[in-house]
Scaffold this motif. Structure first.
Motif, mmCIF file in Angstrom:
data_model
loop_
_atom_site.group_PDB
_atom_site.id
_atom_site.type_symbol
_atom_site.label_atom_id
_atom_site.label_comp_id
_atom_site.label_asym_id
_atom_site.label_seq_id
_atom_site.Cartn_x
_atom_site.Cartn_y
_atom_site.Cartn_z
ATOM 1 N N MET A 50 0.830 -1.190 0.000
ATOM 2 C CA MET A 50 0.000 0.000 0.000
ATOM 3 C C MET A 50 0.871 1.249 0.000
ATOM 4 N N SER A 51 0.440 2.235 -0.773
ATOM 5 C CA SER A 51 1.216 3.469 -0.896
ATOM 6 C C SER A 51 0.291 4.680 -0.890
ATOM 7 N N TRP A 52 0.899 5.801 -0.628
ATOM 8 C CA TRP A 52 0.250 7.096 -0.784
ATOM 9 C C TRP A 52 1.051 7.915 -1.791
ATOM 10 N N TYR A 53 0.328 8.568 -2.685
ATOM 11 C CA TYR A 53 0.890 9.504 -3.629
ATOM 12 C C TYR A 53 0.145 10.821 -3.465
ATOM 13 N N ARG A 54 0.707 11.853 -4.055
ATOM 14 C CA ARG A 54 0.001 13.128 -4.074
ATOM 15 C C ARG A 54 0.266 13.859 -5.372
ATOM 16 N N GLN A 55 -0.656 14.723 -5.723
ATOM 17 C CA GLN A 55 -0.505 15.502 -6.949
ATOM 18 C C GLN A 55 -0.982 16.919 -6.697
ATOM 19 N N ARG A 114 2.205 13.506 -10.483
ATOM 20 C CA ARG A 114 1.931 12.750 -9.268
ATOM 21 C C ARG A 114 3.254 12.332 -8.620
ATOM 22 N N GLU A 115 3.314 12.498 -7.319
ATOM 23 C CA GLU A 115 4.538 12.282 -6.559
ATOM 24 C C GLU A 115 4.308 11.190 -5.522
ATOM 25 N N TYR A 165 -4.432 13.749 -2.509
ATOM 26 C CA TYR A 165 -3.706 12.586 -2.012
ATOM 27 C C TYR A 165 -4.430 11.319 -2.456
ATOM 28 N N PHE A 166 -3.651 10.426 -3.050
ATOM 29 C CA PHE A 166 -4.196 9.203 -3.625
ATOM 30 C C PHE A 166 -3.649 7.976 -2.905
#
Length: 119
Positions: free
Chosen positions: A33-38, A44-45, A93-94
């Protein structure tokens, strides 16, 4: 696999938020599981990953020491604890789930939750 993020909103600089991401229709414990953000106008980071085995990868310098990822397999939920928030943390946040199989890797994304850091 369905991923639903929540917990976003408006917070003042220096404040904290915790973002939960609830997973369904999957054997949650098998997924990394991960979190990304844009942020607006940016790519997207990646922010944080917690593997199915419970190993956490290094955080990027932009969030290191301020963000912490955790998971509760009994609740099928991954969390992102965000402290000492800065205006540059403003982004959508994704949540991301990855299943690594013998022959293929499958990725899933949530719809995102908006975090705005502003006074």
């Amino acid at each position: 696999v369905q991923l639903v993020e929540s917990g976003g909103g408006l917070v003042q600089p220096g404040g904290s938020l915790r973002l939960p991401c609830a997973a369904s229709r999957c054997t949650f414990s098998n997924y990394d599981m991960s979190w990304y953000r844009q942020a607006p106008g940016k790519e997207r980071e990646w922010g944080a990953t917690l593997t199915s085995a419970g190993y956490s990868t290094n955080y990027p310098d932009s969030v290191k020491g301020r963000f912490t990822i955790s998971r509760d397999n009994a609740k099928n939920t991954v969390y992102l604890q965000m402290n000492s928030l800065k205006p540059e943390d403003t982004a959508v946040y994704f949540c991301h789930a990855r299943l690594v199989g013998l022959h293929r890797t499958t990725d899933y994304w949530g719809q995102g939750t908006q975090v705005t850091v502003s006074s």
